[in-house]
Every structure is written in structure tokens, then in C-alpha cells.
Design an enzyme around this catalytic site. Structure first.
Site, PDB file in Angstrom:
ATOM      1  N   HIS A  51      27.938  38.111 -47.129  1.00 47.00           N
ATOM      2  CA  HIS A  51      28.014  39.057 -46.016  1.00 47.00           C
ATOM      3  C   HIS A  51      26.773  38.825 -45.177  1.00 47.00           C
ATOM      4  O   HIS A  51      25.669  38.698 -45.712  1.00 47.00           O
ATOM      5  CB  HIS A  51      28.063  40.498 -46.529  1.00 47.00           C
ATOM      6  N   GLY A  97      36.060  41.202 -55.727  1.00 44.20           N
ATOM      7  CA  GLY A  97      35.778  40.165 -56.714  1.00 44.20           C
ATOM      8  C   GLY A  97      36.850  39.976 -57.763  1.00 44.20           C
ATOM      9  O   GLY A  97      37.180  38.843 -58.133  1.00 44.20           O
TER      10      GLY A  97
END
Length: 342
Positions: free
Chosen positions: A108, A134
Site C-alpha cells: 500500500h 490475505g
């Protein structure tokens, strides 16, 4: 239109001889570490001393070392820790161990986009961001599939940063689904905007306001909960699978007409003007400065807001109603366990 890359476009040799450090073993960390390891990449997981994730990573067959050792051994460091921890971890553990030709990756762009992490000139800086949690990144990989990824390059010191990022995404399983090229600015700013205006902030405020309106008008809180929150999943699933038009085709004509005629009365020109103001705050760095300052200052206001949200009537009503629907929580614990900690 964005450039989209697939397995045939990736050169796995770009990462095959790299030593990769995954810093953090949370939702994304466990998926990155395990997927890369099973793709034949030399992986080590960097964690703080005493981290509760050490045993999980070790039991998964991964080599676990401290943060500085991981960064020192590796020539590609992927930071998968909370945004507000990037600066301190980078300055103490990563930056002193970077050399020319090394690569610094994030999933990110927040810390890089807003200047909290600034790599030396000789280091490649890139982003590989799976567009899914995830546990989904991990599960789809083990099933032979993948989750789409975004890739971006902030600093191309070696001339091969883009190819390295694509190779990383390939080893992660992303090229099986498609890898979209973007920029740090676009990924960070659209991600924050989506969270604040639609996915989290806008949605929760809309749900709570709808619930309050019905209850204040004398309707049972349980009925208000079902109509304003519970049934939301049906609509979101339809939009996820078929788009907005597909959702409208699947609901009743009554619902579709109400959608088309009343929706614009809720999301008005004034609402869009406020959206633009929020976007300006994101682009200028105002939100980042406010957020980081709040966390570093002890999260007092943040925690007050959390407490207010948790004490809302809709939470108590929902908790009781969900006890009547045990199937909602089925599998929830296994997903949590698979995600690990930070």
C-alpha cells in the site's frame, strides 16, 4: 485504460535469485511469505522480538529472524506492517541495511506517497498490492488461481524495477488473474477515498442513519436491522458478481424503481461536493498528517470514536439477532487463524 499483465508477460528470473524479506506476518504477510516460498523464492520473515506471530510463521515452515537481520540479509524488502509503523521500522531496521541495487516494496503506497518512507537514491521502490485480503490471496494460490494485483514504481534506480515488481506479483500468484499497472499516487489516493467515502465511512454512516430513521419513526429495531444492515450482503454480492445493472435486474421491480428514483435524493450534489473535499484532503496530505498524528498522539479521539460506534443501538440489536443465525459465523474462526497477526 490500465495496462494488464498476465503470466506470459512476467519474467520470473527477475526475482528467482533474490533474497526476499517479508516484514510482518499478518493478513498479507503470511500470504506473501508462503506463496513466494512455494514459488521457489528465498524468503525470510522479519518480526519483532516477542512477536506473537513468530510461532505461526515457524510452524508454517518459514525462517523467522528479527527485523534488522531480515533487511540485512535481503536485497528485496517488502514491508507488510500497519502504515503508521512503516516510518519507525524503516528508519531503524531497513534503511541502514539497504545498498545500491536493492529493492524496497510495499503493498500500500501510503508511507511512500506521503513521504514517511524515503529510500536512498540507489534503491528501487515499488508497490505490489493484491486486491483482496490475505487469506484469499493464500487460498486462491493453493487452488491454482490468484487474486488480481496492482503494481507501481516510485523509484527506478536500476532500470528494472517494473519487471521486478511484475515478477514478484507473478510469484505471488497475481498474474494468474491479471496485474494492473498504476502509480503510487493513484493507488494510495483511490484506496483512501474508497475506504472513507464508500466502503467503510460512507457505508456505515448510511446504514446507521437508515436504522436510526426507522427506529425514531416507531418501527422495531429488529426490523430496522434486517432492512438496513442484514440484507446489505445480498445487494453487495449481486453487485460484486454482476455489477450495478445486474443487481437491478435481479431485485424486484419495486426495488429497482425505488433505487433509480430515490437514490439520487440521498446521494445529492451536496454529498458529491463533500466527497470532492475529502478527496482534496487526501491528495494534499491533510488526512495522512491528521491520521499519523492521532496514532502517534495516543489515539485518544480515535478510541472515543470507536467506543461511540460500538455503543450504537444497531450493534446490540445485531449481536442478538446474529445468535439466531449461527451459519453467519461458520468458518469465521478459521479465516482469522489463517490470517495470523502483524
Amino acid at each position: 485504460m490500465a495496462n494488464v499483465f498476465y503470466e506470459a508477460d512476467a519474467d520470473r528470473s527477475r526475482i528467482a535469485d533474490r533474497k526476499v524479506a517479508i516484514l510482518g506476518y499478518g493478513s498479507q504477510g503470511h500470504a506473501h511469505a508462503l506463496n513466494l516460498k512455494e514459488s521457489g523464492i528465498d524468503v525470510r520473515v522479519g518480526l519483532r522480538d516477542g512477536s506473537s506471530s513468530r510461532a505461526k510463521a515457524h510452524d508454517a515452515g518459514l525462517r523467522v529472524v528479527d527485523l534488522s537481520t531480515a533487511a540485512r540479509e535481503a536485497d528485496l524488502v517488502m514491508i507488510l506492517l500497519p502504515d503508521t509503523e512503516h516510518r519507525a521500522v524503516f528508519e531503524e531496521h531497513v534503511k541502514p541495511n539497504l545498498a545500491d541495487g536493492d529493492a524496497l516494496f510495499v503493498a500500500h503506497g501510503f508511507s511512500v506517497r506521503f513521504g514517511y518512507v524515503q529510500a536512498p537514491e540507489g534503491v528501487d521502490v515499488a508497490l505490489v498490492a493484491p486486491k483482496g485480503p490475505g487469506h484469499l490471496v493464500r487460498r486462491t494460490y493453493t487452488e491454482g488461481g490468484g487474486v488480481p494485483c496492482l503494481v507501481a514504481v516510485q523509484q527506478d534506480a536500476t532500470g528494472g524495477a517494473a519487471q521486478l515488481a511484475l515478477a514478484y506479483a507473478d510469484a505471488l500468484g497475481g498474474t494468474r488473474a491479471g496485474v494492473l499497472e498504476t502509480t503510487f499516487e493513484e493507488e494510495t489516493e483511490t484506496d483512501l477515498f474508497g475506504e472513507q467515502v464508500v466502503l467503510c465511512g460512507g457505508l456505515t454512516a448510511l446504514v446507521q442513519a437508515g436504522f436510526e430513521t426507522l427506529v425514531e419513526a416507531g418501527y422495531q429495531p429488529e426490523s430496522a436491522y434486517f432492512e438496513c444492515l442484514h440484507e446489505l450482503k445480498l445487494i453487495v454480492d449481486l453487485m460484486y458478481e454482476e455489477g450495478i445493472s445486474g443487481m437491478r435486474y435481479s431485485v424486484s421491480t419495486t426495488a429497482e424503481y425505488g433505487d433509480l428514483t430515490r437514490g439520487p435524493r440521498i446521494i445529492t450534489a451536496e454529498t458529491k461536493a463533500e466527497m470532492r473535499r475529502i478527496l482534496d484532503e487526501i491528495r494534499s496530505g491533510q488526512f495522512a498528517e491528521e491520521f499519523v498524528g492521532e496514532i502517534e498522539g495516543g489515539s485518544v479521539h480515535f478510541n472515543d470514536l470507536r467506543a461511540q460506534g460500538a455503543s450504537h443501538q444497531i450493534e446490540a440489536v445485531g449481536a442478538d439477532l446474529r445468535k439466531m443465525m449461527p451459519w453467519i459465523a461458520a468458518g469465521k474462526q478459521s479465516v482469522k487463524d489463517a490470517s495470523g497477526g502483524d
